[in-house]
Write a protein that holds these residues in place. Structure first.
Motif, mmCIF file in Angstrom:
data_model
loop_
_atom_site.group_PDB
_atom_site.id
_atom_site.type_symbol
_atom_site.label_atom_id
_atom_site.label_comp_id
_atom_site.label_asym_id
_atom_site.label_seq_id
_atom_site.Cartn_x
_atom_site.Cartn_y
_atom_site.Cartn_z
ATOM 1 N N GLN A 75 -7.751 -6.270 -8.432
ATOM 2 C CA GLN A 75 -7.928 -4.839 -8.191
ATOM 3 C C GLN A 75 -8.892 -4.610 -7.027
ATOM 4 O O GLN A 75 -8.715 -3.673 -6.250
ATOM 5 N N ASP A 76 -9.893 -5.457 -6.880
ATOM 6 C CA ASP A 76 -10.851 -5.306 -5.786
ATOM 7 C C ASP A 76 -10.180 -5.511 -4.422
ATOM 8 O O ASP A 76 -10.395 -4.735 -3.489
ATOM 9 N N THR A 77 -9.356 -6.561 -4.322
ATOM 10 C CA THR A 77 -8.641 -6.803 -3.070
ATOM 11 C C THR A 77 -7.683 -5.659 -2.786
ATOM 12 O O THR A 77 -7.572 -5.181 -1.653
ATOM 13 N N PHE A 78 -6.993 -5.203 -3.814
ATOM 14 C CA PHE A 78 -6.090 -4.067 -3.673
ATOM 15 C C PHE A 78 -6.841 -2.852 -3.132
ATOM 16 O O PHE A 78 -6.407 -2.212 -2.167
ATOM 17 N N ALA A 79 -7.974 -2.525 -3.737
ATOM 18 C CA ALA A 79 -8.749 -1.353 -3.321
ATOM 19 C C ALA A 79 -9.230 -1.490 -1.881
ATOM 20 O O ALA A 79 -9.198 -0.528 -1.107
ATOM 21 N N THR A 80 -9.651 -2.696 -1.506
ATOM 22 C CA THR A 80 -10.119 -2.928 -0.137
ATOM 23 C C THR A 80 -8.988 -2.724 0.865
ATOM 24 O O THR A 80 -9.151 -2.026 1.874
ATOM 25 N N PHE A 92 -6.137 -1.100 0.431
ATOM 26 C CA PHE A 92 -5.694 0.289 0.378
ATOM 27 C C PHE A 92 -6.615 1.159 1.237
ATOM 28 O O PHE A 92 -6.158 1.958 2.048
ATOM 29 N N THR A 93 -7.919 0.975 1.060
ATOM 30 C CA THR A 93 -8.901 1.760 1.808
ATOM 31 C C THR A 93 -8.783 1.504 3.306
ATOM 32 O O THR A 93 -8.860 2.436 4.110
ATOM 33 N N GLU A 94 -8.590 0.249 3.695
ATOM 34 C CA GLU A 94 -8.436 -0.088 5.118
ATOM 35 C C GLU A 94 -7.253 0.637 5.739
ATOM 36 O O GLU A 94 -7.348 1.146 6.854
ATOM 37 N N LEU A 95 -6.142 0.675 5.024
ATOM 38 C CA LEU A 95 -4.922 1.242 5.598
ATOM 39 C C LEU A 95 -4.803 2.758 5.446
ATOM 40 O O LEU A 95 -4.260 3.430 6.310
ATOM 41 N N VAL A 96 -5.305 3.298 4.341
ATOM 42 C CA VAL A 96 -5.137 4.718 4.064
ATOM 43 C C VAL A 96 -6.348 5.531 4.516
ATOM 44 O O VAL A 96 -6.234 6.705 4.834
ATOM 45 N N GLY A 97 -7.514 4.886 4.546
ATOM 46 C CA GLY A 97 -8.712 5.588 4.983
ATOM 47 C C GLY A 97 -9.538 6.166 3.850
ATOM 48 O O GLY A 97 -10.548 6.837 4.088
ATOM 49 N N MET A 98 -9.111 5.921 2.629
ATOM 50 C CA MET A 98 -9.887 6.336 1.457
ATOM 51 C C MET A 98 -9.529 5.423 0.295
ATOM 52 O O MET A 98 -8.430 4.868 0.271
ATOM 53 N N PRO A 99 -10.456 5.262 -0.652
ATOM 54 C CA PRO A 99 -10.179 4.404 -1.809
ATOM 55 C C PRO A 99 -9.049 4.979 -2.664
ATOM 56 O O PRO A 99 -8.787 6.189 -2.627
ATOM 57 N N VAL A 153 0.838 -1.206 0.000
ATOM 58 C CA VAL A 153 0.000 0.000 0.000
ATOM 59 C C VAL A 153 0.868 1.249 0.000
ATOM 60 O O VAL A 153 0.574 2.222 -0.704
ATOM 61 N N GLU A 154 1.946 1.220 0.753
ATOM 62 C CA GLU A 154 2.880 2.357 0.779
ATOM 63 C C GLU A 154 3.424 2.646 -0.627
ATOM 64 O O GLU A 154 3.453 3.783 -1.083
ATOM 65 N N ARG A 155 3.834 1.603 -1.317
ATOM 66 C CA ARG A 155 4.364 1.766 -2.678
ATOM 67 C C ARG A 155 3.252 2.199 -3.637
ATOM 68 O O ARG A 155 3.467 3.036 -4.511
ATOM 69 N N ALA A 156 2.061 1.644 -3.465
ATOM 70 C CA ALA A 156 0.930 2.013 -4.318
ATOM 71 C C ALA A 156 0.597 3.496 -4.156
ATOM 72 O O ALA A 156 0.293 4.173 -5.145
ATOM 73 N N ALA A 157 0.665 3.998 -2.935
ATOM 74 C CA ALA A 157 0.381 5.412 -2.700
ATOM 75 C C ALA A 157 1.351 6.288 -3.489
ATOM 76 O O ALA A 157 0.952 7.290 -4.105
ATOM 77 N N THR A 158 2.610 5.895 -3.518
ATOM 78 C CA THR A 158 3.607 6.633 -4.297
ATOM 79 C C THR A 158 3.264 6.604 -5.784
ATOM 80 O O THR A 158 3.321 7.629 -6.469
ATOM 81 N N LEU A 159 2.900 5.436 -6.278
ATOM 82 C CA LEU A 159 2.543 5.305 -7.698
ATOM 83 C C LEU A 159 1.281 6.097 -8.023
ATOM 84 O O LEU A 159 1.182 6.706 -9.098
ATOM 85 N N LEU A 160 0.321 6.102 -7.111
ATOM 86 C CA LEU A 160 -0.913 6.853 -7.348
ATOM 87 C C LEU A 160 -0.642 8.353 -7.375
ATOM 88 O O LEU A 160 -1.260 9.077 -8.156
#
Length: 143
Positions: free
Chosen positions: A100-105, A107-114, A74-81
């Motif tokens: 992608q659905d699992t990723f989004a779930t 990500f949302t759990e850890l970051v607090g937004m989709p 998720v940390e790396r995904a946030a950078t890419l986003l």
């Protein structure tokens, strides 16, 4: 019969050995977060039973190997986003998530937004690094 001091020394030596193996597991997760990793394979490599690895990893790093791996992804995904160059599917794939659905779930759990809201929020921010209270450039003194 073992001398009590020897037992403590052996226990301390085992603990240090376990910590070194746990560090190698953590380092592998940090390096290879985009690859398929699971506790069983990590445990085999660390020469530890999976349950013992999970318990000791949680004690040492505050999260199970699976949770640590998810957080790293998720940390790396946030950078890419924030860069905005990849689609959500490409970001999910780049960090090792096949769904992608699992990723989004996750990500949302850890970051607090989709992820889509995170990307939109990041795009609204001032691009580049903002430095607080940066000292003014020195003006050369001409004599």
């Amino acid at each position: 019969m073992c001398h009590p001091g020897w037992t403590r020394a052996l226990t301390a030596a085992q603990h240090l050995s376990d910590l070194a193996r746990l560090r190698r597991v953590r380092d592998r997760i940090d390096r290879e977060y985009a690859r398929p990793l699971n506790v069983e394979a990590l445990a085999r490599e660390a020469d530890m039973p999976p349950a013992h690895l999970s318990r000791q990893f949680r004690l040492a790093y505050g999260a199970s190997p699976d949770r640590y791996l998810t957080a790293r992804r998720v940390e790396r995904a946030a950078t890419l986003l924030r860069s905005g160059d990849l689609t959500l599917t490409e970001v999910a794939s780049a960090v090792g998530c096949s769904s992608q659905d699992t990723f989004a779930t996750r990500f949302t759990e850890l970051v607090g937004m989709p992820p889509t809201a995170y990307r939109r929020h990041a795009a609204e921010q001032v691009p580049g690094t903002v430095r607080n209270r940066e000292a003014p450039a020195a003006v050369p003194h001409l004599a």
